[in-house]
Design an enzyme around this catalytic site. Structure first.
Site, PDB file in Angstrom:
ATOM      1  N   SER A  21      37.689  38.161  50.352  1.00  0.00           N
ATOM      2  CA  SER A  21      36.860  37.029  50.755  1.00  0.00           C
ATOM      3  C   SER A  21      37.104  36.614  52.216  1.00  0.00           C
ATOM      4  O   SER A  21      36.156  36.441  52.996  1.00  0.00           O
ATOM      5  CB  SER A  21      37.124  35.879  49.782  1.00  0.00           C
ATOM      6  OG  SER A  21      36.792  34.663  50.332  1.00  0.00           O
ATOM      7  N   LEU A  65      39.980  40.051  46.726  1.00  0.00           N
ATOM      8  CA  LEU A  65      38.702  40.765  46.771  1.00  0.00           C
ATOM      9  C   LEU A  65      38.062  40.703  48.163  1.00  0.00           C
ATOM     10  O   LEU A  65      36.868  40.963  48.326  1.00  0.00           O
ATOM     11  CB  LEU A  65      37.742  40.204  45.713  1.00  0.00           C
ATOM     12  CG  LEU A  65      38.236  40.366  44.267  1.00  0.00           C
ATOM     13  CD1 LEU A  65      37.268  39.712  43.282  1.00  0.00           C
ATOM     14  CD2 LEU A  65      38.428  41.842  43.898  1.00  0.00           C
ATOM     15  N   ALA A  86      41.540  36.036  45.485  1.00  0.00           N
ATOM     16  CA  ALA A  86      41.650  36.958  44.353  1.00  0.00           C
ATOM     17  C   ALA A  86      41.939  38.387  44.801  1.00  0.00           C
ATOM     18  O   ALA A  86      41.909  39.309  44.004  1.00  0.00           O
ATOM     19  CB  ALA A  86      40.358  36.921  43.535  1.00  0.00           C
ATOM     20  N   PRO A 132      34.889  35.740  44.863  1.00  0.00           N
ATOM     21  CA  PRO A 132      35.881  34.729  44.481  1.00  0.00           C
ATOM     22  C   PRO A 132      37.007  34.681  45.514  1.00  0.00           C
ATOM     23  O   PRO A 132      37.532  35.726  45.883  1.00  0.00           O
ATOM     24  CB  PRO A 132      36.415  35.216  43.126  1.00  0.00           C
ATOM     25  CG  PRO A 132      35.487  36.279  42.664  1.00  0.00           C
ATOM     26  CD  PRO A 132      34.750  36.800  43.851  1.00  0.00           C
ATOM     27  N   ASP A 151      41.228  45.811  54.275  1.00  0.00           N
ATOM     28  CA  ASP A 151      40.176  44.878  53.855  1.00  0.00           C
ATOM     29  C   ASP A 151      39.083  44.765  54.911  1.00  0.00           C
ATOM     30  O   ASP A 151      37.896  44.898  54.605  1.00  0.00           O
ATOM     31  CB  ASP A 151      40.761  43.473  53.631  1.00  0.00           C
ATOM     32  CG  ASP A 151      41.603  43.388  52.382  1.00  0.00           C
ATOM     33  OD1 ASP A 151      42.101  44.435  51.943  1.00  0.00           O
ATOM     34  OD2 ASP A 151      41.774  42.268  51.862  1.00  0.00           O
TER      35      ASP A 151
HETATM   36  O1  PMV Z   1      45.832  42.105  47.832  1.00  0.00           O
HETATM   37  P1  PMV Z   1      45.088  42.939  48.813  1.00  0.00           P
HETATM   38  O2  PMV Z   1      43.778  43.445  48.299  1.00  0.00           O
HETATM   39  O3  PMV Z   1      45.024  42.370  50.192  1.00  0.00           O
HETATM   40  O4  PMV Z   1      45.917  44.300  48.949  1.00  0.00           O
HETATM   41  C1  PMV Z   1      47.251  44.363  49.320  1.00  0.00           C
HETATM   42  C2  PMV Z   1      47.578  45.798  49.418  1.00  0.00           C
HETATM   43  C3  PMV Z   1      49.044  46.094  49.716  1.00  0.00           C
HETATM   44  O5  PMV Z   1      49.144  47.487  49.773  1.00  0.00           O
HETATM   45  C4  PMV Z   1      49.936  45.586  48.608  1.00  0.00           C
HETATM   46  C5  PMV Z   1      49.502  45.477  51.020  1.00  0.00           C
HETATM   47  C6  PMV Z   1      48.808  46.006  52.258  1.00  0.00           C
HETATM   48  O6  PMV Z   1      48.837  45.273  53.266  1.00  0.00           O
HETATM   49  O7  PMV Z   1      48.308  47.136  52.266  1.00  0.00           O
END
Ligand code: PMV
Length: 310
Positions: free
Chosen positions: A88, A86, A84, A81, A132
């Site tokens: 993507s 996750l 979100a 999705p 990510d």
């Molecule tokens: O929303 P996501 O999965 O991209 O995670 C953000 C994670 C944070 O620690 C809030 C920010 C970061 O860049 O690490």
């Protein structure tokens, strides 16, 4: 005609979000929902058969700029999705980078792909950590800032920051992700925590405690202790709530899941987006999430990272 197919998994943050911004450890796990791209050289940029404005696709544009903006035709298919938290856009960047490297006769080294995809995310979002893109490239699980971790994957630097990314043990587990349907940008939430930390000394203690919980979570993952891992997740959700990054919709979905789960928490930046529940009863958790207005996605962990040419 040469055509390359590549695919990369989505991800969620199991422990350590927000605290990772202050050098604490964080762990992200890849999930069995993937972004697949099919790329072939062409006379103009096309996405899914239509002429594409490359400027409207910053991730594609950035990766293409590493290949002299030579136009390609790109077909995409995603089960992640969007918007979100996750992964993507990270999975798209990783899969596209892997495909472009193969198309141009370069070795598809995960380290190079992770760096290229992180550059693309950074260029598109102007900030962020390589959590990510590293998780989507490597698959399974990755830890950032994890001292005492002896399985280094790569190190990345940007804007005066340096991140050491490590491979970690990940059992095959079932999670239900609950999407609140609320889109919340990461930047303002990171900023909110920063201000809170500036004004309240105890906020630093909360961040430190999230770091400790994440370290303990590493041990729980390594020993496949789901009961402990679940407890740590639920506790982490409370800490994140104190930091002000949860919201009533996330709390509702976490509460609804807990009777059927080892533990549950928000994942990623919060303020909306998704929560996760570790469970052996995914159908019951999914039903509980649905009954509270969330959209459930049942996912498995311990999945392969980037694949190219299959
Ligand atoms: O929303 P996501 O999965 O991209 O995670 C953000 C994670 C944070 O620690 C809030 C920010 C970061 O860049 O690490």
């Amino acid at each position: 005609m040469t055509q390359v197919t590549a695919s990369a998994p989505g991800k969620f943050v199991i422990l350590g979000e927000h605290a990772v911004v202050y050098g604490k450890p964080a762990i992200a796990l890849a999930i069995d929902r993937r972004f697949t791209v099919r790329v072939s050289p062409g006379p103009e940029f096309r996405i899914n058969g239509e002429p594409a404005d490359i400027n409207a696709n910053p991730h594609i544009k950035h990766v293409s700029s590493l290949y002299d903006m030579r136009p390609v035709s790109l077909y995409t298919e995603s089960r992640i999705p969007p918007g979100a938290g996750l992964g993507s856009s990270a999975a798209l960047s990783v899969a596209f980078s892997g495909a472009m490297r193969r198309l141009h006769g370069l070795a598809v080294e995960p380290e190079s792909v992770a760096a290229e995809a992180f550059d693309a995310e950074y260029a598109a979002q102007g900030r962020g950590s390589p959590m990510d893109t590293s998780a989507c490239t490597h698959g399974y699980g990755v830890a950032l800032n994890m001292r005492g971790c002896d399985r280094p994957l790569w190190s990345l630097e940007k804007g005066g920051n340096r991140w050491d990314v490590h491979d970690i043990d990940v059992p095959a587990m079932t999670f239900v992700i609950g999407h609140t349907g609320i889109r919340a940008a990461t930047g303002p939430l990171v900023e909110k925590v920063r201000k809170f930390r500036e004004r309240n000394r105890f906020a630093s203690d909360i961040v430190d405690e999230i770091g400790d919980v994440t370290l303990e979570g590493m041990t729980a993952l390594r020993t496949d202790d789901r009961v402990r891992l679940g407890e740590l997740m639920t506790y982490d959700h409370k800490l994140l709530s104190i930091l002000g990054v949860s919201c009533k919709e996330l709390n509702k979905l976490v509460d609804a899941s807990l009777p059927h789960a080892y533990g549950a928490k928000l994942t990623g930046s919060g303020g909306g987006g998704c929560m996760i529940a570790l469970t052996d009863a995914p159908d019951r958790v999914a039903e509980a999430i649905r009954s509270r207005g969330g959209m459930p996605y049942t996912v498995s962990t311990r999945v392969e990272g980037l694949t190219v040419g299959r």
